[in-house]
Design a protein around this motif. Structure first.
Motif, PDB file in Angstrom:
ATOM      1  N   ASP A 320      31.911   1.882  20.355  1.00 39.63           N
ATOM      2  CA  ASP A 320      33.188   2.584  20.448  1.00 39.63           C
ATOM      3  C   ASP A 320      33.267   3.313  21.779  1.00 39.63           C
ATOM      4  OD1 ASP A 320      35.634   3.614  19.792  1.00 39.63           O
ATOM      5  OD2 ASP A 320      35.012   4.483  17.892  1.00 39.63           O
ATOM      6  N   ASP A 321      34.264   2.951  22.579  1.00 41.82           N
ATOM      7  CA  ASP A 321      34.465   3.542  23.905  1.00 41.82           C
ATOM      8  C   ASP A 321      35.241   4.844  23.761  1.00 41.82           C
ATOM      9  OD1 ASP A 321      35.219   4.201  26.486  1.00 41.82           O
ATOM     10  OD2 ASP A 321      35.713   2.151  27.069  1.00 41.82           O
ATOM     11  N   TYR A 322      34.564   5.963  23.958  1.00 41.17           N
ATOM     12  CA  TYR A 322      35.185   7.271  23.776  1.00 41.17           C
ATOM     13  C   TYR A 322      35.819   7.841  25.036  1.00 41.17           C
ATOM     14  CZ  TYR A 322      34.313   8.265  18.928  1.00 41.17           C
ATOM     15  OH  TYR A 322      34.384   8.257  17.561  1.00 41.17           O
ATOM     16  N   GLY A 323      35.682   7.152  26.177  1.00 41.00           N
ATOM     17  CA  GLY A 323      36.223   7.709  27.404  1.00 41.00           C
ATOM     18  C   GLY A 323      35.286   8.742  27.991  1.00 41.00           C
ATOM     19  N   ALA A 324      35.830   9.657  28.774  1.00 42.43           N
ATOM     20  CA  ALA A 324      34.999  10.532  29.602  1.00 42.43           C
ATOM     21  C   ALA A 324      34.451  11.748  28.875  1.00 42.43           C
ATOM     22  CB  ALA A 324      35.794  10.981  30.829  1.00 42.43           C
ATOM     23  N   TYR A 325      35.041  12.123  27.751  1.00 42.44           N
ATOM     24  CA  TYR A 325      34.610  13.345  27.051  1.00 42.44           C
ATOM     25  C   TYR A 325      34.448  13.071  25.562  1.00 42.44           C
ATOM     26  CZ  TYR A 325      35.672  15.580  31.491  1.00 42.44           C
ATOM     27  OH  TYR A 325      35.691  15.923  32.820  1.00 42.44           O
ATOM     28  N   PHE A 326      33.905  14.066  24.863  1.00 41.02           N
ATOM     29  CA  PHE A 326      33.501  13.856  23.472  1.00 41.02           C
ATOM     30  C   PHE A 326      33.905  15.066  22.626  1.00 41.02           C
ATOM     31  CE2 PHE A 326      29.860  12.583  20.486  1.00 41.02           C
ATOM     32  CZ  PHE A 326      30.475  11.396  20.099  1.00 41.02           C
ATOM     33  N   GLN A 327      35.152  15.536  22.844  1.00 42.89           N
ATOM     34  CA  GLN A 327      35.591  16.792  22.247  1.00 42.89           C
ATOM     35  C   GLN A 327      35.447  16.809  20.737  1.00 42.89           C
ATOM     36  OE1 GLN A 327      39.100  18.889  23.789  1.00 42.89           O
ATOM     37  NE2 GLN A 327      40.002  18.721  21.766  1.00 42.89           N
ATOM     38  N   PHE A 328      35.869  15.723  20.073  1.00 35.94           N
ATOM     39  CA  PHE A 328      35.837  15.676  18.613  1.00 35.94           C
ATOM     40  C   PHE A 328      34.630  14.907  18.083  1.00 35.94           C
ATOM     41  CE2 PHE A 328      40.434  16.213  19.482  1.00 35.94           C
ATOM     42  CZ  PHE A 328      40.619  17.405  18.803  1.00 35.94           C
ATOM     43  N   ALA A 329      33.589  14.779  18.910  1.00 35.98           N
ATOM     44  CA  ALA A 329      32.393  14.049  18.524  1.00 35.98           C
ATOM     45  C   ALA A 329      32.763  12.641  18.046  1.00 35.98           C
ATOM     46  CB  ALA A 329      31.603  14.827  17.474  1.00 35.98           C
ATOM     47  N   HIS A 330      32.071  12.152  17.023  1.00 32.72           N
ATOM     48  CA  HIS A 330      32.307  10.793  16.521  1.00 32.72           C
ATOM     49  C   HIS A 330      33.542  10.727  15.642  1.00 32.72           C
ATOM     50  CE1 HIS A 330      30.605  12.726  13.049  1.00 32.72           C
ATOM     51  NE2 HIS A 330      29.486  12.935  13.708  1.00 32.72           N
ATOM     52  N   GLY A 331      34.329  11.808  15.637  1.00 31.11           N
ATOM     53  CA  GLY A 331      35.490  12.051  14.805  1.00 31.11           C
ATOM     54  C   GLY A 331      36.115  10.902  14.058  1.00 31.11           C
ATOM     55  N   GLN A 332      36.573   9.886  14.764  1.00 26.77           N
ATOM     56  CA  GLN A 332      37.360   8.853  14.099  1.00 26.77           C
ATOM     57  C   GLN A 332      36.539   8.015  13.115  1.00 26.77           C
ATOM     58  OE1 GLN A 332      40.460   6.877  16.060  1.00 26.77           O
ATOM     59  NE2 GLN A 332      40.505   8.194  17.836  1.00 26.77           N
ATOM     60  N   HIS A 333      35.232   8.109  13.187  1.00 23.12           N
ATOM     61  CA  HIS A 333      34.423   7.345  12.239  1.00 23.12           C
ATOM     62  C   HIS A 333      34.331   8.033  10.885  1.00 23.12           C
ATOM     63  CE1 HIS A 333      33.286   4.066  14.860  1.00 23.12           C
ATOM     64  NE2 HIS A 333      33.367   4.971  15.822  1.00 23.12           N
ATOM     65  N   GLY A 334      34.701   9.291  10.813  1.00 25.97           N
ATOM     66  CA  GLY A 334      34.864   9.911   9.511  1.00 25.97           C
ATOM     67  C   GLY A 334      35.961   9.225   8.725  1.00 25.97           C
ATOM     68  N   ASN A 335      37.078   8.959   9.396  1.00 21.11           N
ATOM     69  CA  ASN A 335      38.162   8.208   8.762  1.00 21.11           C
ATOM     70  C   ASN A 335      37.700   6.810   8.368  1.00 21.11           C
ATOM     71  OD1 ASN A 335      41.200   9.464   9.200  1.00 21.11           O
ATOM     72  ND2 ASN A 335      39.679  10.351  10.564  1.00 21.11           N
ATOM     73  N   ALA A 336      36.956   6.173   9.252  1.00 17.02           N
ATOM     74  CA  ALA A 336      36.557   4.787   9.001  1.00 17.02           C
ATOM     75  C   ALA A 336      35.640   4.671   7.789  1.00 17.02           C
ATOM     76  CB  ALA A 336      35.876   4.213  10.243  1.00 17.02           C
ATOM     77  N   VAL A 337      34.694   5.599   7.641  1.00 18.26           N
ATOM     78  CA  VAL A 337      33.763   5.466   6.513  1.00 18.26           C
ATOM     79  C   VAL A 337      34.358   6.015   5.221  1.00 18.26           C
ATOM     80  CG1 VAL A 337      31.716   5.476   7.982  1.00 18.26           C
ATOM     81  CG2 VAL A 337      32.527   7.622   7.003  1.00 18.26           C
ATOM     82  N   ALA A 338      35.594   6.499   5.288  1.00 17.14           N
ATOM     83  CA  ALA A 338      36.293   6.861   4.056  1.00 17.14           C
ATOM     84  C   ALA A 338      36.725   5.628   3.275  1.00 17.14           C
ATOM     85  CB  ALA A 338      37.522   7.710   4.370  1.00 17.14           C
ATOM     86  N   GLN A 339      36.860   4.468   3.969  1.00 19.76           N
ATOM     87  CA  GLN A 339      37.386   3.268   3.310  1.00 19.76           C
ATOM     88  C   GLN A 339      36.849   1.988   3.937  1.00 19.76           C
ATOM     89  OE1 GLN A 339      41.682   4.070   4.232  1.00 19.76           O
ATOM     90  NE2 GLN A 339      41.459   2.326   5.618  1.00 19.76           N
ATOM     91  N   PRO A 340      35.586   1.925   4.327  1.00 17.82           N
ATOM     92  CA  PRO A 340      35.104   0.727   5.042  1.00 17.82           C
ATOM     93  C   PRO A 340      35.093  -0.535   4.196  1.00 17.82           C
ATOM     94  CG  PRO A 340      33.270   2.135   4.435  1.00 17.82           C
ATOM     95  CD  PRO A 340      34.518   2.896   4.125  1.00 17.82           C
ATOM     96  N   VAL A 341      35.012  -0.384   2.868  1.00 20.59           N
ATOM     97  CA  VAL A 341      35.002  -1.560   1.983  1.00 20.59           C
ATOM     98  C   VAL A 341      36.400  -1.890   1.492  1.00 20.59           C
ATOM     99  CG1 VAL A 341      32.619  -1.224   1.275  1.00 20.59           C
ATOM    100  CG2 VAL A 341      34.444  -0.091  -0.003  1.00 20.59           C
ATOM    101  N   GLY A 342      37.420  -1.170   2.005  1.00 17.19           N
ATOM    102  CA  GLY A 342      38.790  -1.473   1.643  1.00 17.19           C
ATOM    103  C   GLY A 342      39.019  -1.378   0.144  1.00 17.19           C
ATOM    104  N   PRO A 343      39.837  -2.273  -0.412  1.00 16.24           N
ATOM    105  CA  PRO A 343      40.132  -2.233  -1.849  1.00 16.24           C
ATOM    106  C   PRO A 343      39.148  -3.039  -2.694  1.00 16.24           C
ATOM    107  CG  PRO A 343      41.546  -3.845  -0.800  1.00 16.24           C
ATOM    108  CD  PRO A 343      40.685  -3.254   0.300  1.00 16.24           C
ATOM    109  N   TYR A 344      37.988  -3.394  -2.110  1.00 16.87           N
ATOM    110  CA  TYR A 344      37.098  -4.359  -2.749  1.00 16.87           C
ATOM    111  C   TYR A 344      35.840  -3.704  -3.328  1.00 16.87           C
ATOM    112  CZ  TYR A 344      40.108  -7.164   0.241  1.00 16.87           C
ATOM    113  OH  TYR A 344      41.207  -7.705   0.856  1.00 16.87           O
ATOM    114  N   ARG A 345      35.279  -4.377  -4.329  1.00 12.24           N
ATOM    115  CA  ARG A 345      34.046  -3.924  -4.967  1.00 12.24           C
ATOM    116  C   ARG A 345      32.854  -4.486  -4.173  1.00 12.24           C
ATOM    117  NH1 ARG A 345      36.798  -6.455  -9.007  1.00 12.24           N
ATOM    118  NH2 ARG A 345      35.110  -7.987  -9.213  1.00 12.24           N
ATOM    119  N   ILE A 346      32.602  -3.909  -3.032  1.00 10.31           N
ATOM    120  CA  ILE A 346      31.472  -4.309  -2.197  1.00 10.31           C
ATOM    121  C   ILE A 346      30.352  -3.308  -2.443  1.00 10.31           C
ATOM    122  CG2 ILE A 346      30.670  -4.692   0.157  1.00 10.31           C
ATOM    123  CD1 ILE A 346      33.542  -5.398   0.923  1.00 10.31           C
TER     124      ILE A 346
END
Length: 808
Positions: A320-346
């Motif tokens: 993940d290319d965060y650009g020049a700074y890291f103000q919110f840390a890995h921030g957007q991956h909190g959203n991603a791991v909220a639903q990485p398996v989508g609507p499926y029983r994985i």
């Protein structure tokens, strides 16, 4: 638009109705009051000089010509500003310092190197043009994979590597599931960064009082009532001497959460000159330097399936290319791991993420906030599995959907999905799309040498976030382990029975006043139009995390209902005392407090209110005069992460769901993609206001069209120069790219929230790019094309066709 309703346990009059927006009259008549409308006595206007280079040392800055220009009051370099204000707040554990004005080195094209305050904006801009800066150019990092090499120039000298964060976590037996799988589908994907580009850019007005050592700031930031201490820290002002006043926001889509740089710049200029200063980014400023652009990811992914198509395990390796700074840390991956398996029983998941720094403007929280590319790679894997295994893509989804009786459902990461009926959503989407008709049309057009495609995506919209997502991928070094994202509402009934609500949530382009009015009306049985709603500043104590993460309706409903019921209960007691009855025998119906079973014995809202305000004779027990209550509503369902992160906790549990079926036609010679029709079935729990949800979903789809087909930040491979600095190069969708959108709703109320509501603000945006990619892929399948990169610009479409046919 129609609504398929699940049975509810209470009769509602206003919740669920398309009540007219309370915000519209002032917005449509230009009376809302934006940053640009703020005028203070003696106010100056700011402008910013920005670096044309992606990476360079600042050798020298000569401001003498600018300072001599008539009308210029103050010029600040980064070093001068550093004497007045502190660096931006950082929510990361890594030493990545960012200042609003660069001190000795610029790290992305557009980074500020000086700021000017003058009597008008024109003079300030002219002064910026007279500032002479000498740069020593440094290698520009644009490719995140190349930036990971040990020999690559470091973006920050404080770090040992440009890989600013890396972690790999397993949930479940990933290796075992891969080993026992009948089929392991592998795919890569590239999701390029895009931005929000609201009509109004980021801005602030700051006014420093040197005598009181206090600062007043007008801002279009979201976090004025959630993180005011962060702004105080930047400005070097005591938290109890900072007043932040919200202004109407002319669009945000996440891009104005914590707009610290404009606050810092105006604050520094105001401190330097002792006068109020207004600075509002121009469009070029906003495109180049807004700190809240979307994510920029490379995926290498695997999906393990049993012989019958059962999904067993998922592996996601991410750069993940965060650009020049890291103000919110890995921030957007909190959203991603909220639903990485989508609507499926994985059952199992490996999530391996490397956050890389490059010489680009940094990521922030843009609508979707990282869950969008997660939907893209997962649905691409599902479509590829269907092809490789010879299972119809609809049938493969059916076999793996989480079943209605399994809710609340805990996914491998620990998050909980509250409710849903995914198969019913899919069935209705297929029905309204008329899939058989479009397949016939597809065959007819293929006979003519034309390429029609039918897309399909079944995706989640996590909603109502909790703050743990900001830090839980860290271990013991988590910088700010917050666990609260509250929302407040104050309800005040005046002596004449008028209801006033005050909220800490700003007007961000959504509809907080309408939602609050509907909830108050529901509780008291009055008309929503009679409810007055105001916005609190940071000195009110109205703690509020504000908009973001599709949370406003969820949280405002809870806060408003809590405050309204407290006031209503007191009014029942006052009315009962006046009518010499037991409070248990009094009810509030349509704004009238009456005896149960004997409605002729009653008091109006005004009569009860007047008594509560002016006629307390001391005989009522534990009752004081007045009718006012403040209710702070905390996250309705949250569990903390475990120490070993084997369970990240339930942090995003109100999970909406949608199925999108777009119909496209693709010209393989020119790469043009034309949307011919679009069908959506959406489930966001109880629909508070159908008209508002329709606007949010359709608006999100339009933004998703941009993500799918045209919007992209592009940087020069050799020099890192921003190649999309204006809307001539950075393309946005217009009405001409949007087809008719057919939208329906199915409701599965959340068991966790007031009224059963879920979020809806990001749903269209989270699904549309993935669905459109599926449609283009379906159209070009006879040519051997597989879509794995967004946006699908004409150049990329032509290139995909050429690659598939071995022509390049």
């Amino acid at each position: 638009m129609s609504i398929v309703e699940e049975p509810v346990t209470e009769t509602r009059r206003w919740v669920g109705q398309s009540v007219a927006r309370k915000e519209d009259p002032k917005l449509l008549t230009g009376r809302a009051g934006y940053i640009g409308d703020v005028v203070l006595p003696g106010m100056l206007h700011g402008a910013v000089l920005r670096s044309p280079h992606a990476h360079a040392r600042i050798v020298s800055i000569d401001t003498s010509e600018a300072e001599a220009l008539p009308g210029v009051v103050v010029v600040l370099t980064g070093a001068a500003a550093a004497e007045l204000v502190d660096p931006m707040p950082a929510f990361c554990a890594e030493p990545v310092e960012q200042r609003a004005i660069a001190v000795d080195r610029v790290r992305y094209p557009g980074e500020a190197v000086a700021a000017v305050a003058a009597t008008d904006r024109y003079t300030a801009e002219d002064a910026c043009a007279k500032i002479r800066v000498e740069y020593e150019l440094l290698p520009a990092l644009v490719d995140p994979v190349a930036a990971m090499e040990p020999s690559a120039t470091r973006v920050h000298e404080t770090l040992d590597s440009n890989v600013v964060f890396h972690r790999s976590l397993d949930w479940g037996d990933v290796d075992g599931d891969l080993a026992r799988a009948h089929t392991v589908v592998r795919s890569s994907a590239r999701w390029h960064r895009m931005g929000a580009h609201p009509i109004e850019t980021a801005g602030a007005v700051a006014s420093w009082d040197p005598y009181g050592q206090s600062m007043t700031v007008y801002s279009n930031s979201n976090f004025i009532n959630f993180l005011p201490w962060a702004f105080a820290g930047i400005l070097r002002v005591s938290t109890n001497r900072l007043r932040m006043i919200p202004c109407t926001v002319g669009g945000s889509f996440g891009s104005k959460h914590l707009i610290t740089k404009v606050v810092s710049i105006t604050g520094a200029l105001s401190k330097a000159c002792g006068r109020p200063v207004q600075y509002l980014e121009d469009r070029t400023d906003n495109v180049a330097a807004n700190d809240n652009v979307g994510c920029d990811r490379i995926y290498d992914a695997e999906l393990a399936l049993a012989e019958d198509g059962e999904m067993l395990g998922l592996v996601l390796r991410i750069i993940d290319d965060y650009g020049a700074y890291f103000q919110f840390a890995h921030g957007q991956h909190g959203n991603a791991v909220a639903q990485p398996v989508g609507p499926y029983r994985i059952g199992s998941l490996r999530y391996d993420v490397s956050c890389v720094l490059t010489n680009k403007v940094q990521q922030g929280f843009f609508r979707g906030a990282g869950a969008d590319p997660g939907n893209f790679i997962l649905e691409r894997l599902v479509d590829k599995a269907a092809l490789e295994m010879g299972i119809d893509r609809v049938e493969l989804r059916r076999r793996n959907f989480i079943r209605p009786e399994q809710f609340p459902y805990k996914i491998p990461t620990g998050n909980v999905y509250d409710s849903g009926d995914y198969e019913a959503v899919l069935d209705r989407a297929l029905e309204i799309a008329g899939l058989d008709r479009w397949r016939e049309e597809q065959e007819r057009l293929r006979a003519e040498g034309r390429y029609l495609g039918i897309g399909l995506a079944s995706c989640q919209e996590r909603s109502g976030y909790n703050a743990s997502e900001w830090w839980f991928l860290y271990g013991d070094e988590a910088p700010l382990p917050a666990t609260s994202t509250p929302e407040s509402c104050k309800i005040d009934v005046d002596a004449m029975g008028g209801v006033r609500a005050t909220i800490g949530c700003p007007l961000w382009g959504n509809s907080p006043e309408t939602v609050v009015g509907q909830v108050v009306a529901e509780e008291f049985g009055i008309d929503p139009s009679s409810v007055s709603v105001a916005y609190a500043d940071s000195t009110s104590g109205a703690i509020s995390a504000g908009p973001g993460g599709s949370r406003v309706t969820i949280m405002l409903s809870g806060a408003t209902r809590g405050a309204a019921r407290t006031v209503k209960d007191k009014m029942i007691r006052v009315a009962a005392s006046a009518m010499e009855m037991d409070p248990e025998d009094v009810e509030c119906v349509e704004g009238v407090f009456r005896a149960k079973g004997a409605p002729g014995t009653s008091m109006t809202m005004a009569e009860v209110a007047m008594r509560a305000h002016l006629f307390n004779d001391g005989t009522s027990e534990a009752e004081s005069s007045g009718l006012v209550a403040v209710h702070t509503y905390d996250h309705p369902y949250f569990t903390p992460p475990t120490a070993d992160r084997s369970d990240l906790g339930a942090f995003y549990p109100m999970v909406s769901h949608a199925c999108h079926i777009p119909i496209v036609e693709v010209d393989p010679e020119t790469g043009q993609v034309t949307l011919r029709a679009y069908y959506v079935v959406n489930d966001c729990g109880t629909v508070m206001n159908p008209a508002l949800v329709e606007g949010q979903v359709i608006g999100g789809i339009v933004q998703g069209i941009g993500a799918a087909l045209m919007e992209e930040y592009r940087y020069g491979a050799s020099d890192g120069e921003l190649e999309t600095p204006t809307f001539r190069e950075y393309l946005l969708p217009s009405m001409h790219e949007v087809p008719e959108i057919v939208l329906e709703h199915l409701e599965t109320p959340s068991p966790f929230t007031e009224y059963g509501v879920k979020g809806a603000g990001e749903g269209g945006r989270l699904v549309a790019p993935t669905a459109i990619a599926s449609a283009v892929d379906d159209a070009l399948r006879p040519l051997g094309v597989w879509v794995d990169e967004l946006p699908m610009t004409p150049e990329r479409v032509v290139g995909m066709v050429a690659d598939a046919q071995g022509r390049r």
